[in-house]
Scaffold this motif. Structure first.
Motif, PDB file in Angstrom:
ATOM      1  N   LEU A  41      -4.004   4.958  -5.084  1.00 15.13           N
ATOM      2  CA  LEU A  41      -2.039   5.469  -5.747  1.00 15.13           C
ATOM      3  C   LEU A  41      -1.936   6.402  -6.049  1.00 15.13           C
ATOM      4  N   ARG A  70       7.997  -1.363   0.455  1.00 20.64           N
ATOM      5  CA  ARG A  70       7.465  -1.308  -1.116  1.00 20.64           C
ATOM      6  C   ARG A  70       5.953  -1.757  -1.030  1.00 20.64           C
ATOM      7  N   ILE A  73       1.367  -1.084  -5.671  1.00 17.65           N
ATOM      8  CA  ILE A  73       1.713  -0.422  -6.748  1.00 17.65           C
ATOM      9  C   ILE A  73       3.076  -1.559  -7.260  1.00 17.65           C
ATOM     10  N   ASP A  74       3.895  -1.639  -6.801  1.00 18.44           N
ATOM     11  CA  ASP A  74       4.625  -2.571  -6.644  1.00 18.44           C
ATOM     12  C   ASP A  74       4.652  -3.375  -7.144  1.00 18.44           C
ATOM     13  N   TYR A 102       6.539  -6.154   0.919  1.00 20.09           N
ATOM     14  CA  TYR A 102       5.754  -5.955   0.671  1.00 20.09           C
ATOM     15  C   TYR A 102       4.524  -6.131   1.677  1.00 20.09           C
ATOM     16  N   GLY A 125       2.866   2.725  -1.968  1.00 20.64           N
ATOM     17  CA  GLY A 125       3.666   1.843  -2.520  1.00 20.64           C
ATOM     18  C   GLY A 125       5.208   2.543  -2.235  1.00 20.64           C
ATOM     19  N   TYR A 131       7.530   7.366  -8.427  1.00 22.36           N
ATOM     20  CA  TYR A 131       6.830   6.700  -7.899  1.00 22.36           C
ATOM     21  C   TYR A 131       5.706   6.873  -8.643  1.00 22.36           C
TER      22      TYR A 131
END
Length: 594
Positions: A41, A70, A73-74, A102, A125, A131
């Protein structure tokens, strides 16, 4: 039930994300259900391999990101929010995975497949202005301590929905790294290069990861799979020295982690490694979309071998999983001959029992050997290297000599001549690269005989042509590619030769078991020519498998032939050039060149 595999490297720049993309593509073309998740990430980049949901043209990057999509992380932010709102773990995980917010599906190509395959991909993400804040603020340690069952449920759901979930973990050591390398996966790939920082980092992290996994989930031990990457094949001495260091470190790691030795790491790192290729240093290309796994020395071959190992429960037993029919005895060895490109030894041979010809490949050798005007210097160098290589192999290898060769036809025939003159009493097995199976298969030699009930491979015939006063013999041995009648007649007229043709009964690659039969039919054809033209010189043109041409060279002995000239096709003029007399050991029709 599927499995989760995490890819880890202690430092960046070792090709970890590239390995994820290539392994995922290979799995998709096996018909597996595949999900790829970017867990790096803080330095996301895997999405650059999977931006465009449609496959690119060869050599062209994917360029069309799905806007507003997305990712990892989302998904965790939503999962934490649902759990904080009182939703039970199973419902929360199912809702997140059922959402179409996602990830997205990607079509991937393969050079040997007519249709594309599909895999699913989660980027790190949504790369908006917030972000970095979402990544920085997410409380991974607290979330695990308070909601640890969410990870268990997520892993279970993923493995219900997919055959393989591949996680691209972040480098170094971190709380987030523990999620993707210890808590979620069943297997951990340790990608490394041959330097102290990378070696020390991955082996120490591997030891810690196994211990942590044992504490988190003792019923599900973590299986480690080393992946040696970015190997520079040209520096053989340095590579061997650093590989010995890697062998010692991984032997110590596996003994400490599992309490037992895990086999011959020297053979493993010789057989399973990803070479460095400058082409893939530019942009984000998936090698297995562009290269065939049968291309020796290619990234595709390396990733295919690694995947064969990875599809076992543990590293132990990797030799039996690699799709290669070579199973040598302990004192057998390999003679690797290639003037086209460097490639790694076949699986299963001890590193000290592999002889490469040439040891280091000059960058322009292939071009010089195939020049429109025969390059005498290049061919003289090649003959000396073949002779020296066979002698070295005979001095090094006590058991069966396994020969693997990709080289121009005149050189292949001369290699056969060297094998016959220097090693006639030795057990030899010639291998051929099978274009259908994309692997090396035994073609002929020790332990291989024609089947009792057999179909013929070739039709042998005399062909009209050659002009008056014919004295010599021209033998055309065809493979999958036909030899043009015009080229044959022109060559026969210039050499004053009778034309004979050995033509396959079907324009398909020889089956693995047909090699001995093809050799027997070639021998019978030569016996017929000896009876009909006992004092003639012989000229050879061919499009046959290289292994059969090596066997041809073994049959063309000086006691029978005073001259055996192998010709090479020159595409710009569509004619055959005389290149090499393998009986007289002389380069013909040549010029002096540098």
């Amino acid at each position: 039930m599927g499995e989760i595999i995490s890819f880890y490297s202690y430092k960046g720049g070792v090709g970890r994300s590239m390995a994820v993309a290539n392994v995922a593509t290979l799995l998709a073309h096996q018909g597996r259900r595949v999900l790829v998740v970017d867990f790096d990430l803080e330095a996301p980049g895997l999405h650059r391999y999977f931006l465009d949901p449609e496959p690119p043209r060869k050599g062209k990057p994917r360029q069309k990101p799905l806007s507003g999509q997305r990712g990892t992380i989302d998904a965790f932010v939503e999962l934490a929010s649902r759990l904080s709102g009182g939703e039970n773990v199973q419902d929360a995980v199912t809702s997140v995975l059922d959402s179409d917010r996602y990830g997205y599906s990607v079509r991937v190509r393969a050079p040997t497949a007519a249709v594309t395959a599909k895999l699913d991909f989660w980027s790190a993400g949504l790369f908006d202005n917030d972000y970095a804040k979402r990544v920085h603020d997410f409380p991974w340690v607290r979330f695990y301590e308070e909601r640890g069952e969410a990870f268990t449920q997520l892993a279970a759901e993923w493995k219900q929905r997919y055959d393989y979930v591949l996680l691209d973990s972040r480098t170094g050591i971190s709380d987030l790294g523990s999620v993707s390398t210890v808590i979620l996966p069943d297997k951990l790939v340790l990608a490394f290069t041959l330097n102290q920082q990378s070696l020390h980092g991955v082996t120490e992290f591997g030891r810690q990861a196994v211990e942590l996994k044992r504490g988190v989930d003792p019923a599900r031990p973590l299986a480690l799979f080393p992946l040696l990457s970015r190997v520079e094949e040209g520096e053989e001495r340095l590579r061997r020295s650093w590989t010995r260091d890697a062998v010692n470190r991984f032997e110590a790691l596996f003994e400490a982690a599992y309490g037992k030795r895990m086999g011959d790491f020297s053979a493993y790192l010789d057989a399973v490694r990803i070479p460095h290729r400058g082409y893939y240093a530019y942009g984000e290309s998936i090698a297995v979309e562009e290269e065939k796994a049968a291309t020796l020395g290619s990234l595709a071959e390396g990733y295919s071998r690694f995947l064969d190992c990875l599809q076992g429960d543990a590293l132990a037993g990797w030799q039996g999983r690699i799709r290669n029919t070579v199973r040598p005895e302990s004192d057998d060895g390999a003679l690797i001959v290639s003037f086209e490109h460097a490639f790694s030894p076949p699986v299963g041979f001890a590193s000290g029992l592999v002889v490469k010809v040439p040891p280091r490949l000059p960058p322009d050798r292939s071009m010089r050997l195939r020049a429109a005007t025969v390059n005498m210097l290049a061919w003289d160098e090649t003959l000396l290297e073949l002779e020296h290589g066979v002698k070295q192999a005979l001095n090094t290898i006590q058991g069966t000599l396994h020969v693997f060769a990709t080289l121009p036809y005149p050189a292949a025939a001369y290699l056969g001549r060297c094998l016959d003159s220097m090693a006639r009493a030795r057990p030899i097995q010639i291998h051929q690269l099978d274009p259908g199976l994309h692997r090396w298969v035994p073609f002929s030699g020790t332990g291989l005989e024609p089947r009792a009930a057999k179909k013929r491979c070739y039709q042998f015939s005399w062909k009209l042509g050659g002009g008056p006063d014919k004295q010599d013999v021209l033998l055309a041995i065809e493979g999958m590619t036909a030899i043009a009648d015009e080229s044959l007649r022109a060559l026969a007229f210039s050499t004053k030769a009778h034309i004979y043709q050995l033509r396959p009964l079907r324009r398909l690659p020889l089956l693995p078991e047909e090699g001995p039969q093809a050799v027997a039919e070639l021998r019978a054809a030569l016996l017929h020519l000896q009876e009909r033209h006992p004092a003639s010189s012989i000229h050879i043109v061919t499009t046959a498998p290289v292994a059969l041409v090596i066997e041809l060279g073994r049959m063309l002995t000086p006691t029978v032939y005073s001259s055996a000239i192998v010709h090479q096709f020159e595409p710009t003029t569509a004619r055959y050039l005389p290149v090499l007399d393998i009986i007289q050991r002389s380069v013909v029709g040549a010029r002096r060149a540098t």
